[in-house]
Motif scaffolding. Structure first.
Motif, PDB file in Angstrom:
ATOM      1  N   GLU A  98       0.735   4.000 -14.020  1.00  0.00           N
ATOM      2  CA  GLU A  98       0.870   2.623 -14.487  1.00  0.00           C
ATOM      3  C   GLU A  98       0.576   1.672 -13.329  1.00  0.00           C
ATOM      4  OE1 GLU A  98       1.578   1.364 -17.619  1.00  0.00           O
ATOM      5  OE2 GLU A  98       1.171   3.450 -18.150  1.00  0.00           O
ATOM      6  N   PRO A  99      -0.189   0.605 -13.577  1.00  0.00           N
ATOM      7  CA  PRO A  99      -0.458  -0.355 -12.500  1.00  0.00           C
ATOM      8  C   PRO A  99       0.831  -0.962 -11.955  1.00  0.00           C
ATOM      9  CG  PRO A  99      -1.926  -0.726 -14.360  1.00  0.00           C
ATOM     10  CD  PRO A  99      -0.894   0.271 -14.810  1.00  0.00           C
ATOM     11  N   LEU A 100       0.867  -1.129 -10.637  1.00  0.00           N
ATOM     12  CA  LEU A 100       1.995  -1.789  -9.997  1.00  0.00           C
ATOM     13  C   LEU A 100       1.753  -3.295 -10.007  1.00  0.00           C
ATOM     14  CD1 LEU A 100       2.429   0.498  -6.851  1.00  0.00           C
ATOM     15  CD2 LEU A 100       3.778   0.528  -8.947  1.00  0.00           C
ATOM     16  N   SER A 101       2.833  -4.048 -10.082  1.00  0.00           N
ATOM     17  CA  SER A 101       2.724  -5.507 -10.018  1.00  0.00           C
ATOM     18  C   SER A 101       2.427  -5.920  -8.576  1.00  0.00           C
ATOM     19  CB  SER A 101       4.032  -6.154 -10.468  1.00  0.00           C
ATOM     20  OG  SER A 101       5.034  -5.970  -9.475  1.00  0.00           O
ATOM     21  N   PRO A 102       1.916  -7.130  -8.369  1.00  0.00           N
ATOM     22  CA  PRO A 102       1.688  -7.582  -6.995  1.00  0.00           C
ATOM     23  C   PRO A 102       2.949  -7.487  -6.129  1.00  0.00           C
ATOM     24  CG  PRO A 102       0.567  -9.032  -8.515  1.00  0.00           C
ATOM     25  CD  PRO A 102       1.405  -8.094  -9.348  1.00  0.00           C
ATOM     26  N   GLN A 103       4.119  -7.797  -6.684  1.00  0.00           N
ATOM     27  CA  GLN A 103       5.359  -7.708  -5.913  1.00  0.00           C
ATOM     28  C   GLN A 103       5.695  -6.260  -5.567  1.00  0.00           C
ATOM     29  OE1 GLN A 103       7.301 -10.359  -4.652  1.00  0.00           O
ATOM     30  NE2 GLN A 103       8.041  -8.623  -3.464  1.00  0.00           N
ATOM     31  N   LEU A 130       4.639   1.109   4.614  1.00  0.00           N
ATOM     32  CA  LEU A 130       3.403   1.742   5.056  1.00  0.00           C
ATOM     33  C   LEU A 130       2.735   0.890   6.139  1.00  0.00           C
ATOM     34  CD1 LEU A 130       1.999   2.790   1.565  1.00  0.00           C
ATOM     35  CD2 LEU A 130       2.572   4.372   3.423  1.00  0.00           C
ATOM     36  N   PRO A 131       3.286   0.890   7.343  1.00  0.00           N
ATOM     37  CA  PRO A 131       2.688   0.086   8.414  1.00  0.00           C
ATOM     38  C   PRO A 131       1.220   0.445   8.622  1.00  0.00           C
ATOM     39  CG  PRO A 131       4.790   1.005   9.102  1.00  0.00           C
ATOM     40  CD  PRO A 131       4.446   1.639   7.777  1.00  0.00           C
ATOM     41  N   GLY A 132       0.396  -0.577   8.791  1.00  0.00           N
ATOM     42  CA  GLY A 132      -1.027  -0.354   9.003  1.00  0.00           C
ATOM     43  C   GLY A 132      -1.845  -0.376   7.726  1.00  0.00           C
ATOM     44  N   TRP A 133      -1.188  -0.234   6.586  1.00  0.00           N
ATOM     45  CA  TRP A 133      -1.877  -0.260   5.302  1.00  0.00           C
ATOM     46  C   TRP A 133      -1.882  -1.684   4.773  1.00  0.00           C
ATOM     47  CZ3 TRP A 133      -4.055   3.870   2.537  1.00  0.00           C
ATOM     48  CH2 TRP A 133      -3.907   5.128   3.148  1.00  0.00           C
ATOM     49  N   SER A 134      -2.911  -2.012   3.988  1.00  0.00           N
ATOM     50  CA  SER A 134      -2.975  -3.331   3.371  1.00  0.00           C
ATOM     51  C   SER A 134      -3.666  -3.229   2.016  1.00  0.00           C
ATOM     52  CB  SER A 134      -3.721  -4.312   4.271  1.00  0.00           C
ATOM     53  OG  SER A 134      -5.044  -3.877   4.487  1.00  0.00           O
ATOM     54  N   LEU A 135      -3.590  -4.310   1.279  1.00  0.00           N
ATOM     55  CA  LEU A 135      -4.293  -4.414   0.006  1.00  0.00           C
ATOM     56  C   LEU A 135      -5.578  -5.174   0.292  1.00  0.00           C
ATOM     57  CD1 LEU A 135      -4.128  -3.858  -3.055  1.00  0.00           C
ATOM     58  CD2 LEU A 135      -3.172  -6.159  -3.294  1.00  0.00           C
ATOM     59  N   ASP A 136      -6.702  -4.536   0.034  1.00  0.00           N
ATOM     60  CA  ASP A 136      -7.996  -5.141   0.304  1.00  0.00           C
ATOM     61  C   ASP A 136      -8.906  -4.897  -0.894  1.00  0.00           C
ATOM     62  OD1 ASP A 136     -10.128  -6.377   1.628  1.00  0.00           O
ATOM     63  OD2 ASP A 136     -10.718  -4.525   2.628  1.00  0.00           O
ATOM     64  N   ASP A 137      -9.305  -5.982  -1.550  1.00  0.00           N
ATOM     65  CA  ASP A 137     -10.203  -5.895  -2.698  1.00  0.00           C
ATOM     66  C   ASP A 137      -9.657  -4.946  -3.773  1.00  0.00           C
ATOM     67  OD1 ASP A 137     -12.486  -6.673  -4.092  1.00  0.00           O
ATOM     68  OD2 ASP A 137     -13.708  -5.065  -3.249  1.00  0.00           O
ATOM     69  N   SER A 161      -8.154   5.961 -13.376  1.00  0.00           N
ATOM     70  CA  SER A 161      -7.641   6.091 -14.746  1.00  0.00           C
ATOM     71  C   SER A 161      -6.749   4.931 -15.161  1.00  0.00           C
ATOM     72  CB  SER A 161      -6.895   7.418 -14.911  1.00  0.00           C
ATOM     73  OG  SER A 161      -5.763   7.451 -14.065  1.00  0.00           O
ATOM     74  N   ALA A 162      -6.399   4.061 -14.208  1.00  0.00           N
ATOM     75  CA  ALA A 162      -5.606   2.865 -14.510  1.00  0.00           C
ATOM     76  C   ALA A 162      -6.487   1.620 -14.396  1.00  0.00           C
ATOM     77  CB  ALA A 162      -4.406   2.761 -13.584  1.00  0.00           C
ATOM     78  N   GLY A 163      -7.784   1.802 -14.620  1.00  0.00           N
ATOM     79  CA  GLY A 163      -8.700   0.678 -14.579  1.00  0.00           C
ATOM     80  C   GLY A 163      -8.953   0.151 -13.183  1.00  0.00           C
ATOM     81  N   GLY A 164      -8.760   1.002 -12.166  1.00  0.00           N
ATOM     82  CA  GLY A 164      -8.982   0.582 -10.797  1.00  0.00           C
ATOM     83  C   GLY A 164      -7.806  -0.139 -10.171  1.00  0.00           C
ATOM     84  N   ALA A 165      -6.657  -0.110 -10.843  1.00  0.00           N
ATOM     85  CA  ALA A 165      -5.452  -0.758 -10.312  1.00  0.00           C
ATOM     86  C   ALA A 165      -4.776   0.140  -9.279  1.00  0.00           C
ATOM     87  CB  ALA A 165      -4.475  -1.067 -11.444  1.00  0.00           C
ATOM     88  N   VAL A 166      -3.879  -0.457  -8.508  1.00  0.00           N
ATOM     89  CA  VAL A 166      -3.048   0.304  -7.574  1.00  0.00           C
ATOM     90  C   VAL A 166      -1.827   0.794  -8.340  1.00  0.00           C
ATOM     91  CG1 VAL A 166      -1.626   0.170  -5.495  1.00  0.00           C
ATOM     92  CG2 VAL A 166      -3.872  -0.941  -5.552  1.00  0.00           C
TER      93      VAL A 166
END
Length: 104
Positions: free
Chosen positions: A7-12, A21-28, A78-83
């Motif tokens: 299931e896609p996670l919300s932005p929050q 997760l230090p060093g990780w980010s949301l990019d595109d 499978s979630a439409g490209g969502a995280v």
């Protein structure tokens, strides 16, 4: 261990999970991280190790191998490209194995 949800996670939720997760980010729309290693061979070995973990999880990221770098970008097709939680789980597993390769 039960399979993580697709299931896609919300932005929050994404922001909250990135805090662990230090060093990780949301990019595109993908969770991303780049690692620097001591040599091309070490970077290649890390790519192979990540590929093995991805096969075990049946969840795959885009891996980019540079001379002494490895870049990871993951989302759930499978979630439409969502995280999703599956992406966060993979990111944690990569974080766990990275130090063993001398990655930082």
């Amino acid at each position: 261990m039960p399979a993580e949800s697709a299931e896609p996670l919300s932005p929050q939720e994404i922001e909250d999970r990135l805090a662990g997760l230090p060093g990780w980010s949301l990019d595109d729309g993908r969770l991303t991280r780049s690692y620097r290693l001591g040599s091309h061979f070490a970077a290649t070995a890390m790519v192979v190790h990540v590929a093995q973990v991805q096969e075990e999880l049946d969840h795959h990221s885009d891996l980019t191998l540079g001379y002494n770098t490895v870049s990871v970008a993951v989302h759930t097709h499978s979630a439409g490209g969502a995280v999703t939680a599956k992406d966060v789980e993979l990111a944690h597993k990569i974080e766990d194995l990275a130090p063993g390769h001398g990655a930082h």
